[in-house]
Design a protein around this motif. Structure first.
Motif, short mmCIF file in Angstrom:
data_model
loop_
_atom_site.label_atom_id
_atom_site.label_comp_id
_atom_site.label_asym_id
_atom_site.label_seq_id
_atom_site.Cartn_x
_atom_site.Cartn_y
_atom_site.Cartn_z
N LEU A 38 0.83 -1.21 0.00
CA LEU A 38 0.00 0.00 0.00
C LEU A 38 0.86 1.26 0.00
O LEU A 38 0.59 2.22 -0.73
N ASN A 39 1.90 1.25 0.83
CA ASN A 39 2.80 2.41 0.88
C ASN A 39 3.57 2.56 -0.43
O ASN A 39 3.84 3.68 -0.86
N LEU A 40 3.91 1.44 -1.04
CA LEU A 40 4.63 1.46 -2.31
C LEU A 40 3.78 2.12 -3.40
O LEU A 40 4.27 2.91 -4.19
N SER A 41 2.49 1.79 -3.41
CA SER A 41 1.61 2.35 -4.43
C SER A 41 1.40 3.85 -4.24
O SER A 41 1.11 4.57 -5.19
N SER A 42 1.56 4.33 -2.99
CA SER A 42 1.41 5.77 -2.76
C SER A 42 2.76 6.49 -2.70
O SER A 42 2.80 7.68 -2.42
N GLY A 43 3.84 5.74 -2.95
CA GLY A 43 5.18 6.34 -2.99
C GLY A 43 5.78 6.61 -1.62
O GLY A 43 6.74 7.36 -1.50
N LYS A 44 5.24 6.01 -0.55
CA LYS A 44 5.71 6.28 0.82
C LYS A 44 6.46 5.10 1.42
O LYS A 44 6.66 5.04 2.62
N SER A 45 6.87 4.15 0.62
CA SER A 45 7.50 2.94 1.14
C SER A 45 8.95 3.18 1.53
O SER A 45 9.68 3.91 0.87
N ASN A 46 9.35 2.54 2.63
CA ASN A 46 10.73 2.59 3.09
C ASN A 46 11.17 1.15 3.30
O ASN A 46 10.84 0.53 4.31
N ILE A 47 11.92 0.61 2.35
CA ILE A 47 12.29 -0.81 2.40
C ILE A 47 13.18 -1.12 3.59
O ILE A 47 13.11 -2.22 4.15
N ASN A 48 13.97 -0.16 4.04
CA ASN A 48 14.81 -0.39 5.22
C ASN A 48 13.94 -0.60 6.46
O ASN A 48 14.23 -1.48 7.28
N LEU A 49 12.89 0.18 6.59
CA LEU A 49 11.97 0.03 7.72
C LEU A 49 11.21 -1.29 7.62
O LEU A 49 11.03 -1.99 8.62
N VAL A 50 10.79 -1.64 6.42
CA VAL A 50 10.09 -2.92 6.20
C VAL A 50 11.01 -4.08 6.57
O VAL A 50 10.59 -5.01 7.28
N ASN A 51 12.25 -4.04 6.13
CA ASN A 51 13.20 -5.11 6.42
C ASN A 51 13.48 -5.19 7.92
O ASN A 51 13.57 -6.29 8.49
N LEU A 52 13.58 -4.05 8.58
CA LEU A 52 13.80 -4.01 10.03
C LEU A 52 12.61 -4.66 10.76
O LEU A 52 12.80 -5.49 11.66
N LYS A 53 11.40 -4.29 10.38
CA LYS A 53 10.21 -4.86 11.01
C LYS A 53 10.11 -6.36 10.73
O LYS A 53 9.72 -7.14 11.61
N TYR A 54 10.45 -6.76 9.54
CA TYR A 54 10.43 -8.18 9.17
C TYR A 54 11.39 -8.97 10.06
O TYR A 54 11.04 -10.02 10.61
N ASN A 55 12.59 -8.45 10.24
CA ASN A 55 13.58 -9.12 11.09
C ASN A 55 13.13 -9.15 12.55
O ASN A 55 13.38 -10.13 13.26
N GLU A 56 12.46 -8.11 13.00
CA GLU A 56 11.92 -8.10 14.37
C GLU A 56 10.85 -9.19 14.55
O GLU A 56 10.80 -9.86 15.58
N ILE A 57 10.02 -9.34 13.55
CA ILE A 57 8.99 -10.40 13.60
C ILE A 57 9.66 -11.76 13.67
O ILE A 57 9.28 -12.60 14.49
N LEU A 58 10.65 -11.99 12.83
CA LEU A 58 11.34 -13.28 12.81
C LEU A 58 12.01 -13.58 14.15
O LEU A 58 12.04 -14.74 14.59
N LYS A 59 12.55 -12.57 14.82
CA LYS A 59 13.22 -12.78 16.10
C LYS A 59 12.25 -13.18 17.21
O LYS A 59 12.63 -13.85 18.15
N ARG A 60 10.99 -12.77 17.09
CA ARG A 60 10.00 -13.07 18.13
C ARG A 60 9.47 -14.50 18.07
O ARG A 60 8.84 -14.97 19.01
N TYR A 61 9.70 -15.20 16.97
CA TYR A 61 9.11 -16.52 16.77
C TYR A 61 10.18 -17.56 16.44
O TYR A 61 11.24 -17.23 15.91
N ASP A 62 9.84 -18.82 16.73
CA ASP A 62 10.71 -19.94 16.34
C ASP A 62 10.69 -20.07 14.82
O ASP A 62 9.73 -19.66 14.17
N ASN A 63 11.74 -20.67 14.30
CA ASN A 63 11.80 -20.92 12.87
C ASN A 63 11.01 -22.19 12.54
O ASN A 63 10.90 -23.09 13.36
N HIS A 64 10.47 -22.22 11.34
CA HIS A 64 9.75 -23.41 10.89
C HIS A 64 10.74 -24.49 10.48
O HIS A 64 11.93 -24.25 10.36
N SER A 65 10.24 -25.70 10.28
CA SER A 65 11.07 -26.82 9.84
C SER A 65 11.22 -26.78 8.32
O SER A 65 10.43 -26.16 7.62
N TYR A 66 12.23 -27.49 7.85
CA TYR A 66 12.47 -27.54 6.41
C TYR A 66 11.26 -28.12 5.67
O TYR A 66 10.90 -27.64 4.60
N ILE A 67 10.60 -29.11 6.29
CA ILE A 67 9.43 -29.73 5.64
C ILE A 67 8.32 -28.70 5.42
O ILE A 67 7.58 -28.78 4.44
#
Length: 187
Positions: free
Chosen positions: A115-144
């Protein structure tokens, strides 16, 4: 690599991770349901054998000796104890819910970014930071889970899995019904 390529790679990674987390959710829910069905089945059989004993069920010596009957009860109790311990330790339901929540958060982040990308307000660094924060809060899935997410689950496959669980429940109900009928015929 151009910025557009980096953004595309990050979004692709997020989508794959989200799908894998939902796959882990389905897998763990299935484990939880089937494990509980096993415990219920063996508990029911143990209950039926105990009821038969209280009702002074006469054991045909040619089929079972009294000691064999008691050994069956002890074995059933042991199986129930083992499966109950496994279910408790594995914590399938809670882990499944956490994977589901993680998938939802990642999907929400993807939608917000798009949505932010379509309105020209996207910040990929912030998105990547939030993505990494989400990943840190949860266990990783299995390969299967990753493999299953790559295959994709169509509605037909989901329906088939539901039919498998329903068939499993029906077979267990029939087996319990047959066992009850057999016991009442022998008493």
């Amino acid at each position: 690599m151009q910025v557009e390529g980096i953004v595309s790679d990050i979004l692709d990674s997020m989508r794959k991770t989200s799908k894998a987390r939902f796959s882990a959710h389905r897998r763990l829910n299935s484990h939880n349901i089937k494990s509980l069905m096993i415990v219920i089945f063996y508990s029911t059989v143990l209950l039926l054998t105990s009821i038969a004993e209280v009702l002074d069920f006469k054991v045909d010596q040619a089929v079972f000796s009294v000691n064999t009957f008691k050994l069956i009860q002890i074995s059933l109790a042991l199986v129930i104890l083992i499966f109950s311990s496994i279910i408790t330790y594995a914590n399938y339901a809670v882990r499944a819910e956490k994977f589901h929540q993680c998938g939802l958060e990642i999907n929400g982040l993807i939608r917000t970014h798009e949505l932010n990308l379509s309105s020209g307000k996207s910040n990929i660094n912030l998105v990547n930071l939030k993505y990494n924060e989400i990943l840190k809060r949860y266990d990783n899935h299995s390969y299967i889970d990753y493999v299953n997410s790559k295959k994709g689950l169509s509605l037909d496959k989901i329906h088939h899995n539901l039919k498998d669980n329903a068939t499993y429940l029906i077979l267990m109900a029939l087996l319990i019904s047959y066992t009850l009928k057999s016991l009442t015929n022998l008493v």
